[in-house]
Scaffold this motif. Structure first.
Motif, PDB file in Angstrom:
ATOM      1  N   GLN A 358       0.837  -1.205   0.000  1.00 17.01           N
ATOM      2  CA  GLN A 358       0.000   0.000   0.000  1.00 17.01           C
ATOM      3  C   GLN A 358       0.869   1.252   0.000  1.00 17.01           C
ATOM      4  OE1 GLN A 358      -2.408  -1.268   3.516  1.00 17.01           O
ATOM      5  NE2 GLN A 358      -4.130  -0.460   2.346  1.00 17.01           N
ATOM      6  N   TRP A 359       1.896   1.240   0.834  1.00 15.74           N
ATOM      7  CA  TRP A 359       2.771   2.404   0.931  1.00 15.74           C
ATOM      8  C   TRP A 359       3.478   2.667  -0.394  1.00 15.74           C
ATOM      9  CZ3 TRP A 359       4.000   6.818   2.787  1.00 15.74           C
ATOM     10  CH2 TRP A 359       5.293   7.326   2.677  1.00 15.74           C
ATOM     11  N   MET A 360       3.999   1.641  -1.019  1.00 16.96           N
ATOM     12  CA  MET A 360       4.709   1.825  -2.280  1.00 16.96           C
ATOM     13  C   MET A 360       3.763   2.327  -3.372  1.00 16.96           C
ATOM     14  SD  MET A 360       7.770   1.333  -1.553  1.00 16.96           S
ATOM     15  CE  MET A 360       8.345   1.607  -3.231  1.00 16.96           C
ATOM     16  N   GLN A 361       2.526   1.867  -3.334  1.00 15.39           N
ATOM     17  CA  GLN A 361       1.536   2.338  -4.309  1.00 15.39           C
ATOM     18  C   GLN A 361       1.262   3.828  -4.107  1.00 15.39           C
ATOM     19  OE1 GLN A 361      -2.156   0.151  -4.200  1.00 15.39           O
ATOM     20  NE2 GLN A 361      -2.841   0.964  -6.158  1.00 15.39           N
ATOM     21  N   MET A 362       1.166   4.257  -2.848  1.00 14.22           N
ATOM     22  CA  MET A 362       0.954   5.675  -2.552  1.00 14.22           C
ATOM     23  C   MET A 362       2.137   6.510  -3.037  1.00 14.22           C
ATOM     24  SD  MET A 362      -0.589   5.652   1.316  1.00 14.22           S
ATOM     25  CE  MET A 362      -2.003   4.642   1.762  1.00 14.22           C
ATOM     26  N   VAL A 363       3.343   6.019  -2.767  1.00 14.55           N
ATOM     27  CA  VAL A 363       4.547   6.766  -3.153  1.00 14.55           C
ATOM     28  C   VAL A 363       4.642   6.879  -4.668  1.00 14.55           C
ATOM     29  CG1 VAL A 363       7.072   6.738  -3.145  1.00 14.55           C
ATOM     30  CG2 VAL A 363       5.816   6.204  -1.050  1.00 14.55           C
ATOM     31  N   GLU A 364       4.302   5.812  -5.375  1.00 12.55           N
ATOM     32  CA  GLU A 364       4.343   5.859  -6.844  1.00 12.55           C
ATOM     33  C   GLU A 364       3.353   6.896  -7.367  1.00 12.55           C
ATOM     34  OE1 GLU A 364       6.416   4.492  -9.085  1.00 12.55           O
ATOM     35  OE2 GLU A 364       7.529   3.921  -7.290  1.00 12.55           O
ATOM     36  N   GLY A 365       2.183   6.939  -6.761  1.00 15.39           N
ATOM     37  CA  GLY A 365       1.206   7.943  -7.155  1.00 15.39           C
ATOM     38  C   GLY A 365       1.703   9.351  -6.883  1.00 15.39           C
ATOM     39  N   TYR A 366       2.377   9.523  -5.753  1.00 18.95           N
ATOM     40  CA  TYR A 366       2.936  10.836  -5.393  1.00 18.95           C
ATOM     41  C   TYR A 366       4.030  11.247  -6.377  1.00 18.95           C
ATOM     42  CZ  TYR A 366       5.803  14.124  -2.672  1.00 18.95           C
ATOM     43  OH  TYR A 366       6.557  15.207  -2.274  1.00 18.95           O
ATOM     44  N   ARG A 367       4.895  10.308  -6.747  1.00 20.88           N
ATOM     45  CA  ARG A 367       5.955  10.616  -7.724  1.00 20.88           C
ATOM     46  C   ARG A 367       5.360  11.012  -9.073  1.00 20.88           C
ATOM     47  NH1 ARG A 367       9.847   5.556  -6.030  1.00 20.88           N
ATOM     48  NH2 ARG A 367      11.045   6.642  -4.410  1.00 20.88           N
ATOM     49  N   ALA A 368       4.300  10.313  -9.463  1.00 24.96           N
ATOM     50  CA  ALA A 368       3.637  10.657 -10.723  1.00 24.96           C
ATOM     51  C   ALA A 368       3.037  12.064 -10.640  1.00 24.96           C
ATOM     52  CB  ALA A 368       2.547   9.635 -11.032  1.00 24.96           C
ATOM     53  N   GLN A 369       2.532  12.413  -9.487  1.00 24.37           N
ATOM     54  CA  GLN A 369       1.977  13.752  -9.294  1.00 24.37           C
ATOM     55  C   GLN A 369       3.065  14.819  -9.415  1.00 24.37           C
ATOM     56  OE1 GLN A 369       0.298  14.523  -5.341  1.00 24.37           O
ATOM     57  NE2 GLN A 369      -1.492  15.445  -6.301  1.00 24.37           N
ATOM     58  N   LEU A 370       4.225  14.563  -8.836  1.00 25.89           N
ATOM     59  CA  LEU A 370       5.351  15.489  -8.957  1.00 25.89           C
ATOM     60  C   LEU A 370       5.776  15.639 -10.417  1.00 25.89           C
ATOM     61  CD1 LEU A 370       7.656  14.525  -5.932  1.00 25.89           C
ATOM     62  CD2 LEU A 370       6.133  16.493  -6.122  1.00 25.89           C
ATOM     63  N   ASP A 371       5.817  14.521 -11.144  1.00 27.42           N
ATOM     64  CA  ASP A 371       6.198  14.584 -12.559  1.00 27.42           C
ATOM     65  C   ASP A 371       5.193  15.414 -13.362  1.00 27.42           C
ATOM     66  OD1 ASP A 371       8.444  13.053 -12.145  1.00 27.42           O
ATOM     67  OD2 ASP A 371       7.509  11.161 -12.734  1.00 27.42           O
ATOM     68  N   THR A 372       3.920  15.278 -13.032  1.00 22.24           N
ATOM     69  CA  THR A 372       2.887  16.051 -13.731  1.00 22.24           C
ATOM     70  C   THR A 372       3.075  17.541 -13.490  1.00 22.24           C
ATOM     71  OG1 THR A 372       1.296  14.231 -13.551  1.00 22.24           O
ATOM     72  CG2 THR A 372       0.399  16.434 -13.937  1.00 22.24           C
TER      73      THR A 372
END
Length: 485
Positions: A358-372
């Protein structure tokens, strides 16, 4: 700065000249609306941004919103240029606090429900038989409110064609998925959520509640268009009704549990809470670390700073709504937040935590948000992340990229988006920024002057209508020729 008035009066000549904040306050025409990490936002630039963006009102509130967005963008670009890692675990945990809290709360909630309520599959059949809640399925052919008779007739013909297919035995769910124009239910085979009588518009509701299990209506007209409605039999909606029962029971257990937890922990809301909360919402940055107490309970308290973290996670709409509510409603909101804080503390004490997955999924989503965000601001260029360049050179490059971004907004089809609240709060932790109230006031004045000047120029350049030529439409008839009768 806080001064005793006698000191100000006796030392104004030497002290006020050296105090930039006071100079801005006393200046009749402040130059800047905001500053961030060495970058400055001139009043004229912010005014031009306001007038170039479609739909932005020329108000103090809009100027403050854009100035704060400019600050957050500047702090974000500075963080990237100086090599700050915004994805380290500590920063990610701060930004992802709402997702982490929700996940932990859900785990704890599910454990409460499983221990305190026994949900049996046959309960779904009981709900169906009781008939106080129904699951309906529909196909919608939408008709605009001001549709012409021709458009309305074409939509009715389309609905008739679909109804003929339903009557011939075609699969209703497939037809709904393929043809329905209700985007919400289309993705779920036309199913609407379980609802009591009176939930939907009158014509739809009356037709749907007249159906026997498995039956389908004819064409039903509502303000949204033409519907074909079906009442699925029990076997098709058993899982949906079971989920509904679980949610209903869970909500009741949550409410009872939170209330009992508040009583058990002697939760008390301070009489000063409404005033403190309103003050904090008018100056979030100034109160973000405030330890003033809004509510107390055994073993802890809800502080102003804690309240603001919840409000930042909820978003600006909640804050705007809350400030306009009466004291009793604001105090009740403080109690609700304190109860949720207690719930999370209970989850902590029970050792509740999200899984690594769950944590890694959240972090991946956060990284994608930063890239956007980086992509939208044009901050992916090599000159911003080049390790061979000095931090000052990278900072200058990022500032130029941001200038280009703001310059391009006038012709861009998209509007600028605020940086997510908790990320903005993390970026602001180190300071190095300010929004200047007097500069915002001056910005609105300049923006209105620019708008007035542009409107006057457009009116002046508007082509005048020439007089119609002789004999043209609207001209008087020519005088009769001499001797004519």
């Amino acid at each position: 700065m806080r001064w005793r008035w006698p000191m100000v009066l006796t030392a104004a000549g030497s002290i006020l000249v050296g105090c930039k904040a006071v100079r801005d306050m006393l200046s009749a025409r402040p130059q800047f609306a905001a500053e961030a990490q060495g970058q400055e936002l001139p009043v004229e630039r912010l005014a031009k941004i306001m007038t170039s963006l479609k739909g932005v009102p020329l108000t103090r509130e809009a100027a403050e919103f854009l100035a704060n967005m400019w600050v957050d963008y500047a702090l974000f670009s500075h963080a990237l240029a100086t090599g700050r890692d915004l994805t380290d675990s500590a920063t990610a945990a701060q930004v992802l606090w709402p997702e982490l809290s929700e996940a932990r709360g859900t785990i704890w909630h599910d454990s409460l429900v499983s221990h305190r309520a026994s949900i049996r599959p046959e309960m779904a059949d009981s709900v169906y038989a009781a008939d106080s809640i129904r699951v309906l399925q529909h196909i919608l052919i939408a008709v605009p409110a001001r549709a012409t008779p021709e458009v309305r007739a074409a939509a009715h013909r389309h609905a008739d064609q679909l109804y003929a297919q339903v009557r011939s035995g075609k699969n209703f769910a497939r037809l709904a998925t393929q043809f329905s124009e209700d985007s919400g239910s289309k993705a779920d085979s036309g199913y609407l959520p379980p609802a009591p009588r009176g939930k939907w518009v009158t014509a739809f509701d009356s037709a749907g509640w007249a159906l026997t299990p498995g039956a389908t209506t004819g064409i039903v007209e509502t303000p949204f268009g033409y519907h074909i409605i079906r009442r699925p039999p029990p076997a098709e909606v058993r899982d949906r009704l079971l989920t509904f029962v679980q949610n209903e029971v869970g909500q009741k257990i949550d409410s009872v549990y939170l209330d009992s937890l508040g009583l058990q922990k002697r939760l008390r809301v301070s009489p000063r809470a409404p005033a403190l909360m309103r003050d904090a919402l008018t100056d979030v940055d100034g109160h973000r670390h405030s330890t003033e107490v809004l509510a107390t309970y055994e073993g802890g308290a809800l502080s102003v700073g804690g309240f603001l973290r919840w409000m930042t996670a909820l978003g600006p709409t909640w804050a705007k709504d809350l400030t306009g509510r009466p004291d009793s409603s604001v105090a009740h909101f403080a109690r609700l937040i304190a109860q949720n804080q207690l719930l999370l503390e209970q989850a902590d004490s029970a050792g509740v935590a999200v899984s690594r997955e769950q944590w890694m999924q959240m972090v991946e989503g956060y990284r994608a948000q930063l890239d956007t965000i980086r992509n939208s601001l044009g901050l992916n260029a090599a000159d911003i992340s080049d390790p061979a360049a000095s931090p000052s050179d990278r900072a200058r490059a990022s500032a130029l990229r941001l200038d280009s971004f703001w310059d391009g907004l006038a012709t861009s089809p998209t509007k600028p988006r605020p940086i997510p609240g908790l990320l903005a709060a993390v970026l602001r932790e180190g300071g190095g920024y300010r929004v200047i109230p007097a500069g915002l006031d001056r910005t609105v004045e300049v923006a209105r002057e620019l708008k007035l000047s542009a409107d006057s120029a457009a009116l002046k350049n508007r082509p005048s209508h020439p007089a119609p030529p002789a004999g043209g439409a609207g001209s008087p008839p020519p005088p009769p020729a001499a001797g004519a009768k």
